[in-house]
Design a protein around this motif. Structure first.
Motif, PDB file in Angstrom:
ATOM      1  N   ALA A 240       0.848  -1.192   0.000  1.00 37.08           N
ATOM      2  CA  ALA A 240       0.000   0.000   0.000  1.00 37.08           C
ATOM      3  C   ALA A 240       0.885   1.245   0.000  1.00 37.08           C
ATOM      4  O   ALA A 240       2.096   1.171   0.232  1.00 37.08           O
ATOM      5  CB  ALA A 240      -0.914   0.006   1.222  1.00 37.08           C
ATOM      6  N   THR A 241       0.274   2.389  -0.268  1.00 36.46           N
ATOM      7  CA  THR A 241       1.006   3.652  -0.301  1.00 36.46           C
ATOM      8  C   THR A 241       0.325   4.656   0.612  1.00 36.46           C
ATOM      9  O   THR A 241      -0.902   4.708   0.689  1.00 36.46           O
ATOM     10  CB  THR A 241       1.082   4.196  -1.745  1.00 36.46           C
ATOM     11  OG1 THR A 241       2.008   3.389  -2.478  1.00 36.46           O
ATOM     12  CG2 THR A 241       1.533   5.644  -1.789  1.00 36.46           C
ATOM     13  N   VAL A 242       1.149   5.440   1.306  1.00 39.75           N
ATOM     14  CA  VAL A 242       0.652   6.521   2.152  1.00 39.75           C
ATOM     15  C   VAL A 242       1.082   7.844   1.534  1.00 39.75           C
ATOM     16  O   VAL A 242       2.276   8.055   1.276  1.00 39.75           O
ATOM     17  CB  VAL A 242       1.209   6.417   3.585  1.00 39.75           C
ATOM     18  CG1 VAL A 242       0.658   7.549   4.452  1.00 39.75           C
ATOM     19  CG2 VAL A 242       0.875   5.071   4.205  1.00 39.75           C
ATOM     20  N   LEU A 243       0.120   8.728   1.290  1.00 36.70           N
ATOM     21  CA  LEU A 243       0.404  10.068   0.785  1.00 36.70           C
ATOM     22  C   LEU A 243       0.088  11.054   1.910  1.00 36.70           C
ATOM     23  O   LEU A 243      -1.067  11.187   2.318  1.00 36.70           O
ATOM     24  CB  LEU A 243      -0.439  10.363  -0.456  1.00 36.70           C
ATOM     25  CG  LEU A 243      -0.171  11.692  -1.166  1.00 36.70           C
ATOM     26  CD1 LEU A 243       1.232  11.698  -1.777  1.00 36.70           C
ATOM     27  CD2 LEU A 243      -1.208  11.939  -2.259  1.00 36.70           C
ATOM     28  N   ILE A 244       1.128  11.721   2.414  1.00 38.17           N
ATOM     29  CA  ILE A 244       0.983  12.639   3.545  1.00 38.17           C
ATOM     30  C   ILE A 244       1.149  14.069   3.060  1.00 38.17           C
ATOM     31  O   ILE A 244       2.214  14.448   2.570  1.00 38.17           O
ATOM     32  CB  ILE A 244       2.045  12.366   4.633  1.00 38.17           C
ATOM     33  CG1 ILE A 244       2.011  10.909   5.097  1.00 38.17           C
ATOM     34  CG2 ILE A 244       1.855  13.306   5.813  1.00 38.17           C
ATOM     35  CD1 ILE A 244       3.138  10.560   6.064  1.00 38.17           C
ATOM     36  N   SER A 245       0.091  14.854   3.191  1.00 36.56           N
ATOM     37  CA  SER A 245       0.172  16.282   2.894  1.00 36.56           C
ATOM     38  C   SER A 245       0.577  17.015   4.159  1.00 36.56           C
ATOM     39  O   SER A 245      -0.011  16.818   5.223  1.00 36.56           O
ATOM     40  CB  SER A 245      -1.197  16.784   2.405  1.00 36.56           C
ATOM     41  OG  SER A 245      -1.274  18.184   2.521  1.00 36.56           O
ATOM     42  N   THR A 246       1.602  17.868   4.060  1.00 36.70           N
ATOM     43  CA  THR A 246       2.022  18.621   5.241  1.00 36.70           C
ATOM     44  C   THR A 246       2.883  19.809   4.840  1.00 36.70           C
ATOM     45  O   THR A 246       3.478  19.831   3.765  1.00 36.70           O
ATOM     46  CB  THR A 246       2.818  17.725   6.214  1.00 36.70           C
ATOM     47  OG1 THR A 246       3.079  18.445   7.413  1.00 36.70           O
ATOM     48  CG2 THR A 246       4.132  17.276   5.602  1.00 36.70           C
ATOM     49  N   HIS A 247       2.928  20.814   5.724  1.00 41.93           N
ATOM     50  CA  HIS A 247       3.911  21.883   5.580  1.00 41.93           C
ATOM     51  C   HIS A 247       4.956  21.793   6.692  1.00 41.93           C
ATOM     52  O   HIS A 247       5.900  22.569   6.719  1.00 41.93           O
ATOM     53  CB  HIS A 247       3.217  23.262   5.593  1.00 41.93           C
ATOM     54  CG  HIS A 247       2.471  23.555   6.851  1.00 41.93           C
ATOM     55  ND1 HIS A 247       1.173  23.137   7.057  1.00 41.93           N
ATOM     56  CD2 HIS A 247       2.831  24.216   7.971  1.00 41.93           C
ATOM     57  CE1 HIS A 247       0.771  23.532   8.254  1.00 41.93           C
ATOM     58  NE2 HIS A 247       1.749  24.176   8.836  1.00 41.93           N
ATOM     59  N   LEU A 248       4.802  20.803   7.599  1.00 37.39           N
ATOM     60  CA  LEU A 248       5.773  20.568   8.671  1.00 37.39           C
ATOM     61  C   LEU A 248       6.797  19.536   8.190  1.00 37.39           C
ATOM     62  O   LEU A 248       6.851  18.405   8.660  1.00 37.39           O
ATOM     63  CB  LEU A 248       5.061  20.088   9.933  1.00 37.39           C
ATOM     64  CG  LEU A 248       4.054  21.082  10.519  1.00 37.39           C
ATOM     65  CD1 LEU A 248       3.264  20.440  11.654  1.00 37.39           C
ATOM     66  CD2 LEU A 248       4.760  22.341  11.019  1.00 37.39           C
ATOM     67  N   ILE A 249       7.602  19.946   7.244  1.00 34.06           N
ATOM     68  CA  ILE A 249       8.462  19.003   6.518  1.00 34.06           C
ATOM     69  C   ILE A 249       9.510  18.372   7.419  1.00 34.06           C
ATOM     70  O   ILE A 249       9.748  17.159   7.367  1.00 34.06           O
ATOM     71  CB  ILE A 249       9.124  19.712   5.319  1.00 34.06           C
ATOM     72  CG1 ILE A 249       8.037  20.232   4.375  1.00 34.06           C
ATOM     73  CG2 ILE A 249      10.065  18.764   4.581  1.00 34.06           C
ATOM     74  CD1 ILE A 249       8.546  21.164   3.307  1.00 34.06           C
ATOM     75  N   SER A 250      10.129  19.166   8.270  1.00 32.35           N
ATOM     76  CA  SER A 250      11.206  18.625   9.106  1.00 32.35           C
ATOM     77  C   SER A 250      10.697  17.540  10.049  1.00 32.35           C
ATOM     78  O   SER A 250      11.444  16.637  10.431  1.00 32.35           O
ATOM     79  CB  SER A 250      11.878  19.751   9.909  1.00 32.35           C
ATOM     80  OG  SER A 250      10.939  20.397  10.743  1.00 32.35           O
ATOM     81  N   ASP A 251       9.408  17.603  10.405  1.00 28.78           N
ATOM     82  CA  ASP A 251       8.840  16.604  11.315  1.00 28.78           C
ATOM     83  C   ASP A 251       8.588  15.264  10.637  1.00 28.78           C
ATOM     84  O   ASP A 251       8.636  14.223  11.293  1.00 28.78           O
ATOM     85  CB  ASP A 251       7.527  17.118  11.911  1.00 28.78           C
ATOM     86  CG  ASP A 251       7.746  18.233  12.916  1.00 28.78           C
ATOM     87  OD1 ASP A 251       8.190  17.938  14.034  1.00 28.78           O
ATOM     88  OD2 ASP A 251       7.491  19.390  12.576  1.00 28.78           O
ATOM     89  N   VAL A 252       8.268  15.272   9.351  1.00 27.74           N
ATOM     90  CA  VAL A 252       7.891  14.027   8.676  1.00 27.74           C
ATOM     91  C   VAL A 252       8.987  13.477   7.770  1.00 27.74           C
ATOM     92  O   VAL A 252       8.914  12.333   7.329  1.00 27.74           O
ATOM     93  CB  VAL A 252       6.602  14.205   7.832  1.00 27.74           C
ATOM     94  CG1 VAL A 252       5.461  14.692   8.693  1.00 27.74           C
ATOM     95  CG2 VAL A 252       6.827  15.130   6.655  1.00 27.74           C
ATOM     96  N   GLU A 253      10.005  14.279   7.521  1.00 29.65           N
ATOM     97  CA  GLU A 253      11.015  13.909   6.528  1.00 29.65           C
ATOM     98  C   GLU A 253      11.617  12.529   6.770  1.00 29.65           C
ATOM     99  O   GLU A 253      11.850  11.760   5.841  1.00 29.65           O
ATOM    100  CB  GLU A 253      12.115  14.981   6.519  1.00 29.65           C
ATOM    101  CG  GLU A 253      13.223  14.714   5.531  1.00 29.65           C
ATOM    102  CD  GLU A 253      14.196  15.888   5.426  1.00 29.65           C
ATOM    103  OE1 GLU A 253      15.322  15.641   4.967  1.00 29.65           O
ATOM    104  OE2 GLU A 253      13.825  17.018   5.779  1.00 29.65           O
ATOM    105  N   ARG A 254      11.820  12.184   8.032  1.00 31.85           N
ATOM    106  CA  ARG A 254      12.505  10.922   8.349  1.00 31.85           C
ATOM    107  C   ARG A 254      11.699   9.688   7.964  1.00 31.85           C
ATOM    108  O   ARG A 254      12.268   8.600   7.856  1.00 31.85           O
ATOM    109  CB  ARG A 254      12.849  10.873   9.835  1.00 31.85           C
ATOM    110  CG  ARG A 254      11.642  10.930  10.752  1.00 31.85           C
ATOM    111  CD  ARG A 254      12.049  11.034  12.221  1.00 31.85           C
ATOM    112  NE  ARG A 254      10.932  11.318  13.089  1.00 31.85           N
ATOM    113  CZ  ARG A 254      10.097  10.414  13.564  1.00 31.85           C
ATOM    114  NH1 ARG A 254      10.252   9.131  13.236  1.00 31.85           N
ATOM    115  NH2 ARG A 254       9.099  10.756  14.352  1.00 31.85           N
TER     116      ARG A 254
END
Length: 237
Positions: free
Chosen positions: A183-197
């Motif tokens: 499966a694939t997860v598509l995450i929309s966010t502007h908090l890039i540093s938090d999700v980048e990892r």
């Protein structure tokens, strides 16, 4: 969900969405493969939510086309997609047990046991009403509901936008630990540093257009920068 002849889980061809004089999406071409965690990154007003709502079958394109598993939006595609909206949509008066029952009745691919297990890990009582919970706990309940469906594509619109750093870590851990490998997860966010990892790939979206798609590892190796640094450079004011 049955894979459709090896088709990408999400494909857009010259996809446009127009509101009056505003082109929220402007001839977007996109191909998202299976088994990935993908960041949909862009400034406010870039078209992220419009793209996600279109993929979820909630908006109709003004032009172009969008396909899920090679199919145009319809009953089959909606079953293949599990969508977390940016804003809370559950009624405060409902008990968690009522919401689980509603999801079980509404979605044939909802795994009640999986949801109950995740709720137990958080010590959330199924008899509790949402109105007794903090904003962060409500966000966690909504995410658990979404991730407990056996979907092909999980669309998460700003899943960490309104919660504290500790809750963000739990939410990202839940995302990583509860989606199938195909499966694939598509995450929309502007908090890039938090999700980048947690991201495998990124899509940069600005002014309704795709600015770039790339693997996170390639950005670090070829650009010598983090995704957050590159994004700030591309979309600097």
């Amino acid at each position: 969900m049955e894979e459709m002849n090896g088709a990408p889980v999400l494909e857009c061809r010259r996809l446009s969405k127009i509101y009056g004089a505003v082109r929220a999406l402007d001839e977007v071409d996109l191909c998202v493969q299976r088994g990935r965690i993908v960041g949909l990154l862009g400034p406010n007003g870039s078209g992220k939510t419009t793209l996600i709502k279109t993929a979820a079958g909630l908006l109709t394109p003004s032009a172009g086309e969008l396909r899920i598993n090679g199919q145009r939006p319809g009953v089959a595609s909606k079953l293949a997609v599990s969508y977390l909206p940016e804003r809370t949509y559950l009624n405060d008066w409902m008990k968690v047990a009522d919401i689980l029952a509603m999801f079980r009745d509404f979605y044939s691919n909802f795994d009640t046991a999986k949801a109950a297990e995740m709720l137990a890990r958080l010590s959330i009582n199924p008899g509790d009403r949402l109105k007794t919970m903090s904003k962060g706990t409500k966000e966690k309940v909504q995410l658990i509901l979404v991730m407990s469906r056996q979907a092909d594509l999980y669309l998460l619109d700003e899943p960490i936008g309104g919660v504290d750093p500790a809750a963000r870590d739990f939410i990202l851990g839940t995302i990583i630990g509860n989606y199938r490998e195909d499966a694939t997860v598509l995450i929309s966010t502007h908090l890039i540093s938090d999700v980048e990892r947690v991201l495998d790939e990124v899509i940069f979206l600005g002014y309704g257009k795709v600015g770039m798609t790339a693997a996170v590892d390639d950005i670090r190796e070829n650009q010598g920068k983090s995704v957050d640094e590159l994004f700030r450079e591309v979309y600097k004011c």
